[in-house]
Enzyme design. Structure first.
Site, short mmCIF file in Angstrom:
data_model
loop_
_atom_site.label_atom_id
_atom_site.label_comp_id
_atom_site.label_asym_id
_atom_site.label_seq_id
_atom_site.Cartn_x
_atom_site.Cartn_y
_atom_site.Cartn_z
N ASP A 5 0.84 -1.21 0.00
CA ASP A 5 0.00 0.00 0.00
C ASP A 5 0.87 1.26 0.00
O ASP A 5 2.03 1.23 0.40
CB ASP A 5 -0.91 -0.03 1.24
CG ASP A 5 -2.07 0.95 1.11
OD1 ASP A 5 -2.41 1.33 -0.03
OD2 ASP A 5 -2.63 1.33 2.15
N ASN A 31 -10.60 -3.36 -6.05
CA ASN A 31 -9.86 -2.42 -6.91
C ASN A 31 -10.52 -2.22 -8.29
O ASN A 31 -10.22 -1.25 -8.98
CB ASN A 31 -8.41 -2.87 -7.11
CG ASN A 31 -7.52 -2.66 -5.90
OD1 ASN A 31 -6.53 -3.37 -5.71
ND2 ASN A 31 -7.84 -1.67 -5.06
C1 FPP Z 1 -2.04 0.09 -3.27
O1 FPP Z 1 -1.58 1.42 -3.33
C2 FPP Z 1 -1.48 -0.68 -4.36
C3 FPP Z 1 -2.19 -1.26 -5.36
C4 FPP Z 1 -3.66 -1.15 -5.45
C5 FPP Z 1 -1.56 -1.99 -6.45
C6 FPP Z 1 -0.21 -2.63 -6.18
C7 FPP Z 1 0.40 -2.87 -7.50
C8 FPP Z 1 1.72 -2.77 -7.82
C9 FPP Z 1 2.77 -2.51 -6.82
C10 FPP Z 1 2.19 -2.90 -9.22
C11 FPP Z 1 1.71 -4.08 -10.00
C12 FPP Z 1 2.12 -5.37 -9.43
C13 FPP Z 1 2.85 -6.32 -10.07
C14 FPP Z 1 3.01 -7.64 -9.43
C15 FPP Z 1 3.52 -6.09 -11.32
P1 FPP Z 1 -2.65 2.60 -3.41
O2 FPP Z 1 -2.74 3.02 -4.82
O3 FPP Z 1 -3.93 2.18 -2.79
O4 FPP Z 1 -1.93 3.67 -2.54
P2 FPP Z 1 -2.60 4.83 -1.68
O5 FPP Z 1 -3.22 4.17 -0.48
O6 FPP Z 1 -1.43 5.67 -1.33
O7 FPP Z 1 -3.59 5.51 -2.57
#
Ligand code: FPP
Length: 257
Positions: free
Chosen positions: A21, A69
């Protein structure tokens, strides 16, 4: 296997699961598009997979895309799917070179057809690798996983191949997406929030939880070492007393033979 000196005093977890996250906040803090946070987050994935392999971690589960998501803006979903596609295309050789098997949990049939195809090809082409499992949670939600397990078990009961009284923890384990995998020993959440966010709710029963303020794009090898070092200081009691837990090795899950 190369265990860093900070971790030589204890055993490393068998299974680490990570809630990655803080990508969006990392980017917004820098005046960048959220997509940039996800892009740099992929570099963290590469760094953490490499470190886990070096440290002898047997299973690494990463929460890449939750069932919730799908509600994000279409452009962000597209970015994440493109990053996933590129990651899978680029990593196949690396996974094979390092003897890492790819698995996924979640409703992967909901993924766009081209990504589903690449994912299934990568799973098939790494199926014989045995040093580590990289398990990617995609379109994954724990409650949905449990519902699907209950549906499969109920169908067996109705067909007469299983009696309701035979439903045990093991039967439930066997019908979850994680069937055959050990429960996570350590769950890491980056980005500072204290929630499980529908991740491995059944499997997390006795996991140690480590929350760090560090956002995922900044989480690299040294941060992983700090998380494991913190885990090694914990006494895992599995419901027993502290004295009993010392007699029973600390890191041994209940279901381990
Ligand atoms: C949460 O951060 C993260 C995600 C919803 C996606 C995680 C994906 C990756 C790291 C890249 C793709 C993965 C692979 C395996 C290639 P957020 O966007 O919710 O962060 P925030 O809470 O700061 O908004």
């Amino acid at each position: 296997m190369t265990i860093p000196k900070q971790l030589r005093g204890g055993s490393v977890p068998n299974h680490i699961a990570i809630i990655m996250d803080g990508n969006g906040r990392w980017a917004q803090k820098r005046g960048l598009m959220r997509a940039m946070g996800h892009k740099i987050g992929v570099e963290s994935v590469q760094s953490i997979v490499k470190a886990c392999r070096q440290f002898g971690i047997k299973v690494l589960t990463i929460y890449a895309f939750s069932s919730e998501n799908w509600q994000r803006p279409a452009s962000e979903i597209k970015t994440l799917m493109t990053l996933l596609k590129t990651y899978l295309q680029r990593e196949l050789n690396n996974l094979n070179k390092n003897n890492i098997r790819l698995l996924s949990i979640g409703q992967r049939q909901k993924l766009p057809a081209d990504i589903l195809q690449i994912l299934e090809d990568t799973i098939a082409e790494t199926a014989d690798n045995s040093a580590m499992i990289l398990n990617i949670a995609l379109s994954y939600g724990s409650r949905n996983e449990i519902i699907r397990a209950v549906q499969k078990i109920t169908a067996k009961c109705l067909a007469g191949s299983l009696q309701p009284g035979q439903i045990s923890e093991q039967v439930i384990n066997d019908h979850l997406d994680t069937a055959g995998l050990p429960d996570p020993d350590l769950i890491i959440r980056t980005g500072g929030e204290s929630r499980l966010s529908n991740f491995l709710l059944w499997q997390a029963s006795y996991a140690e939880i480590y929350i760090t303020e560090t956002p995922w794009p900044d989480f690299r090898r040294d941060n992983l070492i700090a998380a494991i070092a913190n885990y090694q200081k914990r006494q895992r009691r599995f419901g027993k007393t502290g004295e009993q837990a010392i007699v029973q090795p600390a890191n041994k899950p209940l279901n381990e033979k």
